[in-house]
Write a protein that holds these residues in place. Sequence first.
Motif, PDB file in Angstrom:
ATOM      1  N   GLY A  24      -0.550  62.949 -26.245  1.00  0.00           N
ATOM      2  CA  GLY A  24      -0.629  62.656 -24.813  1.00  0.00           C
ATOM      3  C   GLY A  24       0.708  62.194 -24.261  1.00  0.00           C
ATOM      4  O   GLY A  24       1.144  62.621 -23.194  1.00  0.00           O
ATOM      5  N   THR A  25       1.399  61.362 -25.013  1.00  0.00           N
ATOM      6  CA  THR A  25       2.712  60.865 -24.585  1.00  0.00           C
ATOM      7  C   THR A  25       3.726  61.993 -24.544  1.00  0.00           C
ATOM      8  O   THR A  25       4.521  62.099 -23.608  1.00  0.00           O
ATOM      9  CB  THR A  25       3.202  59.768 -25.549  1.00  0.00           C
ATOM     10  N   ASN A  27       3.196  65.239 -24.177  1.00  0.00           N
ATOM     11  CA  ASN A  27       2.894  66.156 -23.080  1.00  0.00           C
ATOM     12  C   ASN A  27       3.341  65.589 -21.732  1.00  0.00           C
ATOM     13  O   ASN A  27       3.775  66.338 -20.856  1.00  0.00           O
ATOM     14  CB  ASN A  27       1.400  66.476 -23.045  1.00  0.00           C
ATOM     15  N   ASP A  28       3.256  64.280 -21.568  1.00  0.00           N
ATOM     16  CA  ASP A  28       3.706  63.660 -20.319  1.00  0.00           C
ATOM     17  C   ASP A  28       5.221  63.730 -20.189  1.00  0.00           C
ATOM     18  O   ASP A  28       5.758  63.938 -19.100  1.00  0.00           O
ATOM     19  CB  ASP A  28       3.264  62.196 -20.256  1.00  0.00           C
ATOM     20  N   LYS A  29       5.937  63.554 -21.286  1.00  0.00           N
ATOM     21  CA  LYS A  29       7.397  63.504 -21.250  1.00  0.00           C
ATOM     22  C   LYS A  29       8.048  64.881 -21.308  1.00  0.00           C
ATOM     23  O   LYS A  29       9.211  65.028 -20.976  1.00  0.00           O
ATOM     24  CB  LYS A  29       7.924  62.668 -22.430  1.00  0.00           C
TER      25      LYS A  29
END
Length: 68
Positions: A24-25, A27-29
């Motif tokens: 999740g981290t 994909n956000d970055k």
Amino acid sequence: MSESKITREQLESTLAGLQGGLEGTVNDKKKSVAIAGGVVALLVLLLVFTVGKRAGKKKTTIVEIRRV
């Protein structure tokens, strides 16, 4: 102090939880990193172009042709 063995299921569940949080981290970055990389590449390209243009002006040769 009780000695309990760590089972395969416990390890798998712990690692799956960590991996899910990291995905999740990441994909956000990912979008931010791609934009930053594009901006840096553009700046490098402009810098190389400018330096090359200045070098071309300094080394320009003038050829004079005369008919005899």
